[in-house]
Design an enzyme around this catalytic site. Sequence first.
Site, PDB file in Angstrom:
ATOM      1  N   LYS A 112      38.933 -11.087 -14.605  1.00  0.00           N
ATOM      2  CA  LYS A 112      37.675 -10.335 -14.455  1.00  0.00           C
ATOM      3  C   LYS A 112      37.838  -8.900 -14.960  1.00  0.00           C
ATOM      4  O   LYS A 112      36.925  -8.334 -15.561  1.00  0.00           O
ATOM      5  CB  LYS A 112      37.217 -10.336 -12.990  1.00  0.00           C
ATOM      6  CG  LYS A 112      36.942 -11.718 -12.447  1.00  0.00           C
ATOM      7  CD  LYS A 112      35.461 -11.987 -12.318  1.00  0.00           C
ATOM      8  CE  LYS A 112      35.139 -13.470 -12.228  1.00  0.00           C
ATOM      9  NZ  LYS A 112      35.634 -14.124 -11.023  1.00  0.00           N
ATOM     10  N   LYS A 195      37.957 -24.173 -20.038  1.00  0.00           N
ATOM     11  CA  LYS A 195      37.084 -24.776 -19.030  1.00  0.00           C
ATOM     12  C   LYS A 195      35.594 -24.492 -19.239  1.00  0.00           C
ATOM     13  O   LYS A 195      35.214 -23.503 -19.856  1.00  0.00           O
ATOM     14  CB  LYS A 195      37.532 -24.348 -17.640  1.00  0.00           C
ATOM     15  CG  LYS A 195      37.067 -22.992 -17.202  1.00  0.00           C
ATOM     16  CD  LYS A 195      37.135 -22.891 -15.671  1.00  0.00           C
ATOM     17  CE  LYS A 195      36.328 -21.698 -15.205  1.00  0.00           C
ATOM     18  NZ  LYS A 195      35.766 -21.784 -13.897  1.00  0.00           N
ATOM     19  N   LYS A 198      30.030 -20.768 -16.433  1.00  0.00           N
ATOM     20  CA  LYS A 198      28.761 -20.065 -16.683  1.00  0.00           C
ATOM     21  C   LYS A 198      28.959 -18.842 -17.563  1.00  0.00           C
ATOM     22  O   LYS A 198      28.075 -18.475 -18.316  1.00  0.00           O
ATOM     23  CB  LYS A 198      28.169 -19.601 -15.345  1.00  0.00           C
ATOM     24  CG  LYS A 198      27.566 -20.722 -14.555  1.00  0.00           C
ATOM     25  CD  LYS A 198      26.924 -20.196 -13.285  1.00  0.00           C
ATOM     26  CE  LYS A 198      27.914 -20.062 -12.154  1.00  0.00           C
ATOM     27  NZ  LYS A 198      28.060 -21.220 -11.295  1.00  0.00           N
TER      28      LYS A 198
HETATM   29  P1  ADP Z   1      31.804 -20.860 -12.653  1.00  0.00           P
HETATM   30  O1  ADP Z   1      33.276 -20.962 -12.954  1.00  0.00           O
HETATM   31  O2  ADP Z   1      30.964 -21.609 -13.601  1.00  0.00           O
HETATM   32  O3  ADP Z   1      31.345 -19.455 -12.435  1.00  0.00           O
HETATM   33  P2  ADP Z   1      32.119 -21.109  -9.852  1.00  0.00           P
HETATM   34  O4  ADP Z   1      33.239 -20.152 -10.038  1.00  0.00           O
HETATM   35  O5  ADP Z   1      30.979 -20.658  -9.022  1.00  0.00           O
HETATM   36  O6  ADP Z   1      31.611 -21.583 -11.273  1.00  0.00           O
HETATM   37  O7  ADP Z   1      32.728 -22.452  -9.275  1.00  0.00           O
HETATM   38  C1  ADP Z   1      32.251 -23.177  -8.181  1.00  0.00           C
HETATM   39  C2  ADP Z   1      33.083 -24.415  -7.956  1.00  0.00           C
HETATM   40  O8  ADP Z   1      33.063 -25.242  -9.125  1.00  0.00           O
HETATM   41  C3  ADP Z   1      34.571 -24.138  -7.675  1.00  0.00           C
HETATM   42  O9  ADP Z   1      35.046 -25.100  -6.760  1.00  0.00           O
HETATM   43  C4  ADP Z   1      35.220 -24.335  -8.999  1.00  0.00           C
HETATM   44  O10 ADP Z   1      36.574 -24.713  -8.895  1.00  0.00           O
HETATM   45  C5  ADP Z   1      34.393 -25.463  -9.579  1.00  0.00           C
HETATM   46  N1  ADP Z   1      34.398 -25.407 -11.045  1.00  0.00           N
HETATM   47  C6  ADP Z   1      33.822 -24.477 -11.836  1.00  0.00           C
HETATM   48  N2  ADP Z   1      34.036 -24.742 -13.148  1.00  0.00           N
HETATM   49  C7  ADP Z   1      34.780 -25.886 -13.165  1.00  0.00           C
HETATM   50  C8  ADP Z   1      35.320 -26.687 -14.206  1.00  0.00           C
HETATM   51  N3  ADP Z   1      35.117 -26.385 -15.473  1.00  0.00           N
HETATM   52  N4  ADP Z   1      36.031 -27.774 -13.873  1.00  0.00           N
HETATM   53  C9  ADP Z   1      36.234 -28.105 -12.578  1.00  0.00           C
HETATM   54  N5  ADP Z   1      35.743 -27.407 -11.549  1.00  0.00           N
HETATM   55  C10 ADP Z   1      35.019 -26.309 -11.822  1.00  0.00           C
END
Ligand code: ADP
Length: 332
Positions: A112, A195, A198
């Site tokens: 970040k 990965k 968002k």
């Molecule tokens: P983002 O990474 O899109 O901002 P979040 O951080 O809010 O999403 O993640 C919310 C949940 O979704 C967490 O448990 C995270 O591990 C899971 N998650 C997010 N992206 C992935 C991904 N590409 N593959 C597997 N799990 C994911």
Amino acid sequence: MKETVVSGIRSTGKLHIGNYYGAVKSFIQMQHEYNCYFFIADLHSLTTHPTPADLHGNIKQVLVEYLACGIDPEVSTIYLQSDVPEIAELYLYLNMNAYKGELERSTSFKDKVRANPDNVNAGLLTYPVLMAADILIHKATKVPVGKDQEQHLEMARTFGNRFNRLYNQEYFPEPYAFTYAKGLVKVPGLDGKGKMGKSEGEGNAVYLSDTPEVIRKKVSKAVTDGGPTAPNQEKPEAIQNLFELMRIVSSADTLDHFEAQYNAMAIRYGDFKKQLAEDMILTTAPFRERINEIASDTDYLRKVARYGAEKARESASKTIKEVRELIGFRSF
Ligand code: ADP
Ligand code: TRP
């Protein structure tokens, strides 16, 4: 007694299929086996300073999508993190024994800082402490999350154990990341570089609410290469990622078919992507229909949030009462 489960997703917008396969799919399966608390991490989302209108809209979006995916508010406890002030109080106590050095070493913090060097605020630094409070407040032992959250879980165990040692009590149990799959899930994105997320740029993520047209367009633009140049060759990352996505959304037969074609150097990426898009459309179709329906039912959403907050606070206030007692905040 059933084991307790806690998990949450930040309210930063729509859910993508990474969130679904990494986390929400387990929520749905776990709710009938465990005592489950699923929340919307709206306090966590304040690190990026959303406008009040965006914050409110995003919270609603995640709540709607939780329900559309099949989290049952009669079975699980669904709530907003900001509706449970006991979490913020526990966060304060845990902060007293969370050290600057260890917080700065967290991978997600370093990522970040690299991405937004002008907004390195204290909330960002102590993000894992708030996450530990989310989990410890219900004394959870199982936390369904994707692979990227593993380090945060380790920190939650550290903070819980430190509290236990300081007050000489086996108070908080150790929480561990949980999945029904073989290992923690990491869903790749469409940009060929790691990965799905968002914040990884336009077109990388496929959202549960995306229309079939949007999904077809995004997948058709996914990064590929000039094709295999030798039989059975190892796949470059971008291609491996698309195969991994196919493994997640398609049948084993479909995956085998395209694997064989790749190995025989006969693969046509156009056909491969078309199939991938259609299977993504099929797996997300049931959610898409329910999302619109639930979003328009404000009365229902209000009831769900109120009922969830009540149940979550019941558990959280019990913990906070005990924690205050342990710390030494006692009545005369
Ligand atoms: P983002 O990474 O899109 O901002 P979040 O951080 O809010 O999403 O993640 C919310 C949940 O979704 C967490 O448990 C995270 O591990 C899971 N998650 C997010 N992206 C992935 C991904 N590409 N593959 C597997 N799990 C994911
Ligand atoms: N940190 C998680 C993420 O970025 C979201 C989250 C906050 C969470 N608190 C939690 C997940 C507690 C599980 C348990 O994805």
